[in-house]
Design a protein around this motif. Sequence first.
Motif, PDB file in Angstrom:
ATOM      1  N   PHE A  74      39.849  40.813  45.321  1.00  0.00           N
ATOM      2  CA  PHE A  74      39.445  41.407  44.044  1.00  0.00           C
ATOM      3  C   PHE A  74      39.233  42.896  44.236  1.00  0.00           C
ATOM      4  O   PHE A  74      38.540  43.316  45.160  1.00  0.00           O
ATOM      5  CB  PHE A  74      38.155  40.771  43.525  1.00  0.00           C
ATOM      6  N   ASP A  75      39.801  43.695  43.351  1.00  0.00           N
ATOM      7  CA  ASP A  75      39.634  45.143  43.393  1.00  0.00           C
ATOM      8  C   ASP A  75      38.182  45.471  43.037  1.00  0.00           C
ATOM      9  O   ASP A  75      37.746  45.224  41.910  1.00  0.00           O
ATOM     10  CB  ASP A  75      40.591  45.798  42.398  1.00  0.00           C
ATOM     11  N   PRO A  76      37.405  46.026  43.986  1.00  0.00           N
ATOM     12  CA  PRO A  76      35.994  46.310  43.704  1.00  0.00           C
ATOM     13  C   PRO A  76      35.787  47.366  42.619  1.00  0.00           C
ATOM     14  O   PRO A  76      34.692  47.492  42.080  1.00  0.00           O
ATOM     15  CB  PRO A  76      35.436  46.784  45.043  1.00  0.00           C
ATOM     16  N   GLU A  77      36.843  48.088  42.255  1.00  0.00           N
ATOM     17  CA  GLU A  77      36.750  49.057  41.152  1.00  0.00           C
ATOM     18  C   GLU A  77      36.812  48.362  39.792  1.00  0.00           C
ATOM     19  O   GLU A  77      36.384  48.919  38.791  1.00  0.00           O
ATOM     20  CB  GLU A  77      37.897  50.072  41.235  1.00  0.00           C
ATOM     21  N   LYS A  78      37.338  47.137  39.769  1.00  0.00           N
ATOM     22  CA  LYS A  78      37.545  46.428  38.496  1.00  0.00           C
ATOM     23  C   LYS A  78      36.715  45.160  38.359  1.00  0.00           C
ATOM     24  O   LYS A  78      36.621  44.606  37.266  1.00  0.00           O
ATOM     25  CB  LYS A  78      39.025  46.079  38.339  1.00  0.00           C
ATOM     26  N   PHE A  79      36.173  44.644  39.467  1.00  0.00           N
ATOM     27  CA  PHE A  79      35.427  43.395  39.446  1.00  0.00           C
ATOM     28  C   PHE A  79      34.060  43.580  40.085  1.00  0.00           C
ATOM     29  O   PHE A  79      33.896  44.400  40.988  1.00  0.00           O
ATOM     30  CB  PHE A  79      36.162  42.305  40.258  1.00  0.00           C
ATOM     31  N   VAL A  80      33.100  42.779  39.640  1.00  0.00           N
ATOM     32  CA  VAL A  80      31.853  42.649  40.370  1.00  0.00           C
ATOM     33  C   VAL A  80      32.195  41.733  41.542  1.00  0.00           C
ATOM     34  O   VAL A  80      32.759  40.644  41.341  1.00  0.00           O
ATOM     35  CB  VAL A  80      30.746  42.017  39.498  1.00  0.00           C
TER      36      VAL A  80
END
Length: 159
Positions: A127-133
């Motif tokens: 998961f992209d940490p910029e887009k997801f918690v």
Amino acid sequence: MRGKLIGYEFLKDLLGTSAFPMDRPARVSSVTKVTPMTDALAVPSTVAPVGDAPLEHLHFALKHEGLQLQAAILALKKMSSKDIAQAFENSPGSAYLRQIYYHLWELANGKPLEGLPTATGAYTPLFDPEKFVTGPTHRDARWRVDFNGLGSPGYCPTP
């Protein structure tokens, strides 16, 4: 917005999955770069998948639409392990192909893929940490992917 559906919505229609509709489905449009619009993700024909191969559309979706876990898993349940294995053999360093394998194809189908070359490349988060918690990272050495979702791979809530 009109235009040929691609990515997750294309996969939903082609494979007959019950995935939720995308808020902004990807569509081929007369734009010069991938452009988020109010009702769609406008994609130039030069970036869109060329054919109707499900793996091409899933690869496109991961790269440009982001990980939509439900849509990806439902599509992977209906995709051939042979096609995925062949693509991986051609590019064992591809971060997107490693993500497709890592707990996506294997999670969707309940069995591991065997006889593949060793994954290469830097570790990549699922998961992209910029887009997801995201949650704590659990590293998978086999696929060189860090599972960083909330919960476990078997139960990971996403928006």
